[in-house]
Write an enzyme that holds these catalytic residues in place. Structure first.
Site, PDB file in Angstrom:
ATOM      1  N   HIS A 277      -7.050   4.033   6.286  1.00 19.95           N
ATOM      2  CA  HIS A 277      -6.220   3.709   5.125  1.00 19.95           C
ATOM      3  C   HIS A 277      -5.424   4.956   4.685  1.00 19.95           C
ATOM      4  O   HIS A 277      -4.276   4.846   4.259  1.00 19.95           O
ATOM      5  CB  HIS A 277      -7.105   3.183   3.992  1.00 19.95           C
ATOM      6  CG  HIS A 277      -6.323   2.602   2.840  1.00 19.95           C
ATOM      7  ND1 HIS A 277      -5.396   1.599   2.984  1.00 19.95           N
ATOM      8  CD2 HIS A 277      -6.315   2.921   1.511  1.00 19.95           C
ATOM      9  CE1 HIS A 277      -4.854   1.312   1.800  1.00 19.95           C
ATOM     10  NE2 HIS A 277      -5.397   2.102   0.894  1.00 19.95           N
TER      11      HIS A 277
ATOM     12  N   ASN B 115       1.456   2.588  11.229  1.00 21.90           N
ATOM     13  CA  ASN B 115       0.700   3.055  12.402  1.00 21.90           C
ATOM     14  C   ASN B 115       1.042   2.125  13.558  1.00 21.90           C
ATOM     15  O   ASN B 115       1.487   0.999  13.331  1.00 21.90           O
ATOM     16  CB  ASN B 115      -0.817   2.994  12.122  1.00 21.90           C
ATOM     17  CG  ASN B 115      -1.261   1.610  11.679  1.00 21.90           C
ATOM     18  OD1 ASN B 115      -1.051   1.240  10.515  1.00 21.90           O
ATOM     19  ND2 ASN B 115      -1.818   0.835  12.583  1.00 21.90           N
TER      20      ASN B 115
ATOM     21  N   HIS C  40      -5.866  -8.389  -2.848  1.00 18.97           N
ATOM     22  CA  HIS C  40      -5.959  -8.868  -1.463  1.00 18.97           C
ATOM     23  C   HIS C  40      -7.119  -9.838  -1.281  1.00 18.97           C
ATOM     24  O   HIS C  40      -8.111  -9.780  -2.004  1.00 18.97           O
ATOM     25  CB  HIS C  40      -6.214  -7.679  -0.516  1.00 18.97           C
ATOM     26  CG  HIS C  40      -5.181  -6.602  -0.588  1.00 18.97           C
ATOM     27  ND1 HIS C  40      -5.200  -5.633  -1.564  1.00 18.97           N
ATOM     28  CD2 HIS C  40      -4.101  -6.356   0.192  1.00 18.97           C
ATOM     29  CE1 HIS C  40      -4.154  -4.811  -1.382  1.00 18.97           C
ATOM     30  NE2 HIS C  40      -3.479  -5.235  -0.330  1.00 18.97           N
TER      31      HIS C  40
ATOM     32  N   ALA D 293       2.487  -2.756   4.077  1.00 11.72           N
ATOM     33  CA  ALA D 293       2.290  -1.826   5.191  1.00 11.72           C
ATOM     34  C   ALA D 293       1.788  -2.649   6.373  1.00 11.72           C
ATOM     35  O   ALA D 293       1.077  -3.631   6.181  1.00 11.72           O
ATOM     36  CB  ALA D 293       1.249  -0.790   4.803  1.00 11.72           C
TER      37      ALA D 293
ATOM     38  N   TYR E 125      -9.147  -9.509   1.089  1.00 13.98           N
ATOM     39  CA  TYR E 125     -10.312  -8.719   1.526  1.00 13.98           C
ATOM     40  C   TYR E 125     -11.050  -8.048   0.366  1.00 13.98           C
ATOM     41  O   TYR E 125     -12.136  -7.505   0.550  1.00 13.98           O
ATOM     42  CB  TYR E 125      -9.929  -7.692   2.605  1.00 13.98           C
ATOM     43  CG  TYR E 125      -9.006  -6.580   2.177  1.00 13.98           C
ATOM     44  CD1 TYR E 125      -9.433  -5.557   1.335  1.00 13.98           C
ATOM     45  CD2 TYR E 125      -7.704  -6.532   2.643  1.00 13.98           C
ATOM     46  CE1 TYR E 125      -8.585  -4.534   0.940  1.00 13.98           C
ATOM     47  CE2 TYR E 125      -6.843  -5.513   2.271  1.00 13.98           C
ATOM     48  CZ  TYR E 125      -7.290  -4.519   1.412  1.00 13.98           C
ATOM     49  OH  TYR E 125      -6.446  -3.512   1.035  1.00 13.98           O
ATOM     50  N   GLU E 126     -10.452  -8.092  -0.834  1.00 12.89           N
ATOM     51  CA  GLU E 126     -11.191  -7.607  -2.017  1.00 12.89           C
ATOM     52  C   GLU E 126     -12.152  -8.689  -2.509  1.00 12.89           C
ATOM     53  O   GLU E 126     -12.828  -8.515  -3.516  1.00 12.89           O
ATOM     54  CB  GLU E 126     -10.220  -7.234  -3.142  1.00 12.89           C
ATOM     55  CG  GLU E 126      -9.382  -6.000  -2.845  1.00 12.89           C
ATOM     56  CD  GLU E 126      -8.294  -5.777  -3.887  1.00 12.89           C
ATOM     57  OE1 GLU E 126      -8.601  -5.283  -4.978  1.00 12.89           O
ATOM     58  OE2 GLU E 126      -7.123  -6.121  -3.594  1.00 12.89           O
TER      59      GLU E 126
ATOM     60  N   SER F  53       0.825  -1.218   0.000  1.00 10.61           N
ATOM     61  CA  SER F  53       0.000   0.000   0.000  1.00 10.61           C
ATOM     62  C   SER F  53       0.852   1.258   0.000  1.00 10.61           C
ATOM     63  O   SER F  53       1.697   1.443   0.892  1.00 10.61           O
ATOM     64  CB  SER F  53      -0.882   0.039   1.252  1.00 10.61           C
ATOM     65  OG  SER F  53      -1.852  -0.950   1.187  1.00 10.61           O
TER      66      SER F  53
ATOM     67  N   MET G 155      -2.402  -7.130   6.226  1.00 11.87           N
ATOM     68  CA  MET G 155      -3.542  -7.777   5.555  1.00 11.87           C
ATOM     69  C   MET G 155      -3.120  -8.436   4.254  1.00 11.87           C
ATOM     70  O   MET G 155      -3.941  -8.622   3.357  1.00 11.87           O
ATOM     71  CB  MET G 155      -4.635  -6.744   5.255  1.00 11.87           C
ATOM     72  CG  MET G 155      -5.198  -6.067   6.479  1.00 11.87           C
ATOM     73  SD  MET G 155      -6.448  -4.868   5.990  1.00 11.87           S
ATOM     74  CE  MET G 155      -6.583  -3.899   7.485  1.00 11.87           C
ATOM     75  N   SER G 156      -1.852  -8.755   4.136  1.00 12.25           N
ATOM     76  CA  SER G 156      -1.393  -9.364   2.880  1.00 12.25           C
ATOM     77  C   SER G 156      -0.137 -10.168   3.122  1.00 12.25           C
ATOM     78  O   SER G 156       0.392 -10.210   4.241  1.00 12.25           O
ATOM     79  CB  SER G 156      -1.073  -8.268   1.856  1.00 12.25           C
ATOM     80  OG  SER G 156       0.118  -7.599   2.226  1.00 12.25           O
TER      81      SER G 156
ATOM     82  N   HIS H 107      -2.775   1.313  -4.632  1.00 11.75           N
ATOM     83  CA  HIS H 107      -2.202   0.192  -5.378  1.00 11.75           C
ATOM     84  C   HIS H 107      -2.393   0.437  -6.865  1.00 11.75           C
ATOM     85  O   HIS H 107      -3.530   0.491  -7.344  1.00 11.75           O
ATOM     86  CB  HIS H 107      -2.884  -1.140  -4.999  1.00 11.75           C
ATOM     87  CG  HIS H 107      -2.490  -1.620  -3.651  1.00 11.75           C
ATOM     88  ND1 HIS H 107      -1.509  -2.567  -3.448  1.00 11.75           N
ATOM     89  CD2 HIS H 107      -2.931  -1.269  -2.430  1.00 11.75           C
ATOM     90  CE1 HIS H 107      -1.367  -2.782  -2.158  1.00 11.75           C
ATOM     91  NE2 HIS H 107      -2.213  -2.009  -1.515  1.00 11.75           N
TER      92      HIS H 107
HETATM   93  N1  HPA Z   1      -3.622  -3.622  10.798  1.00 10.79           N
HETATM   94  C1  HPA Z   1      -3.667  -4.425   9.717  1.00 10.79           C
HETATM   95  N2  HPA Z   1      -3.102  -4.111   8.564  1.00 10.79           N
HETATM   96  C2  HPA Z   1      -2.470  -2.936   8.475  1.00 10.79           C
HETATM   97  C3  HPA Z   1      -2.387  -2.051   9.562  1.00 10.79           C
HETATM   98  C4  HPA Z   1      -2.999  -2.419  10.787  1.00 10.79           C
HETATM   99  O1  HPA Z   1      -2.972  -1.683  11.792  1.00 10.79           O
HETATM  100  N3  HPA Z   1      -1.693  -0.967   9.152  1.00 10.79           N
HETATM  101  C5  HPA Z   1      -1.356  -1.197   7.861  1.00 10.79           C
HETATM  102  N4  HPA Z   1      -1.821  -2.395   7.446  1.00 10.79           N
END
Ligand code: HPA
Length: 277
Positions: free
Chosen positions: A248, A236, A89, A119, A91-92, A36, A212-213, A67
């Site tokens: 995001h 984060n 992903h 990320a 989640y898509e 990301s 998430m990937s 992306h």
């Molecule tokens: N959680 C899950 N996936 C992420 C996060 C998070 O805090 N930050 C960036 N991708």
């Protein structure tokens, strides 16, 4: 739906591999997948060619902000690098075998090394926003996997991420003046960020980062003999004690601020690619 995807990711992209063989007439030394907000990785080298994912039969286009959907062939020093400027992903709504298509395409071309970038949220209190982490291992909390093999063909405890490569990346980046960290990532299904209870649970499980990937496709790629490295940018931090919303946009902004360090880390990974598998 079963979490086990028995489709072969290579099948969907075999025609795409034919297209690239004709276009490129070379086997990339390494593939890089941009996470990301990290499509800046296209500045890693001189562009030899670029092709939209939609021009490659069977290859799925990303729908997520941050992306891009372009595959670039770059010359980085003495290495030819195939850069996917964005990923798809789970989640898509995609099956695990779809998520692995990019790596399958590289495998069909004969490219056996891949650097996955992503990320992540920092779970370990020692991690801060902007830290770049060489991932040492994966916890797959998606309950998805890709497998056509019977149980007796699977081994426990075989490393998914190449140890030798990890150490080479850490040494090369220290020499380049960038301090990277090492840590374990947990992959969640997303797209929701973690609850406070999940943050506590993941920390107790030994995860330093959560994303998430990357984990599901890394595992599949290593099972077919590809060498895999993973580099994660902490966008984060996560806490279970105070309410702090993660978005995001925040993830993308952190990506922009850490662009230079991520590029150095990936360049070190390309330059320190071990010669033999
Ligand atoms: N959680 C899950 N996936 C992420 C996060 C998070 O805090 N930050 C960036 N991708």
């Amino acid at each position: 739906m079963s979490g086990i995807d028995t489709s072969d990711p290579c099948r969907a992209v075999s025609e795409a591999a034919d297209v690239l063989r004709m276009r490129w007439n070379c086997v990339p030394d390494v593939a890089v997948v941009a996470g990301s907000g990290l499509s800046v990785l296209r500045t890693l080298g001189t562009r030899i060619d670029s092709v939209r994912y939609c021009e490659l039969p069977g290859l799925t286009t990303s729908t997520v902000a941050g992306h891009d959907s372009e595959l670039c062939l770059l010359q980085c020093g003495s290495s030819r690098v195939a850069l996917f400027t964005g990923r798809v992903h789970l989640y898509e709504g995609h099956a695990a075998s779809v998520v692995a298509q990019q790596l399958a395409l590289m495998h069909l071309l004969g490219c056996s090394s891949v650097i996955l970038t992503n990320a992540s949220g920092g779970l370990n209190p020692a991690r801060s926003v902007g830290d770049v982490v060489v991932v040492s291992d994966i916890i797959n909390w998606t309950f998805r996997s890709i497998s056509r093999q019977p149980l007796q063909d699977h081994r426990s405890n075989s490393p998914v991420l190449d140890d030798r490569w990890q150490h080479a990346i850490l040494s090369a980046s220290t020499l380049a003046g960038v301090q990277l960290n090492r840590g374990v990532i947990a992959q969640m299904l997303g797209p929701s960020y973690e609850t406070r209870a999940e943050i506590r649970m993941l920390r107790k499980c030994g995860a330093d980062l959560v994303g998430m990937s990357s984990g599901v496709e890394a595992r599949w790629a290593s099972s077919i003999g590809m060498r895999v490295a993973m580099i994660s940018l902490v966008t984060n931090t996560l806490t279970d004690t105070t309410v702090r919303t993660v978005s995001h946009d925040e993830v993308l902004e952190a990506g922009r601020s850490a662009e230079a360090r991520v590029c150095i880390a990936v360049r070190c990974a390309i330059e320190s690619l071990p010669l033999s598998v």
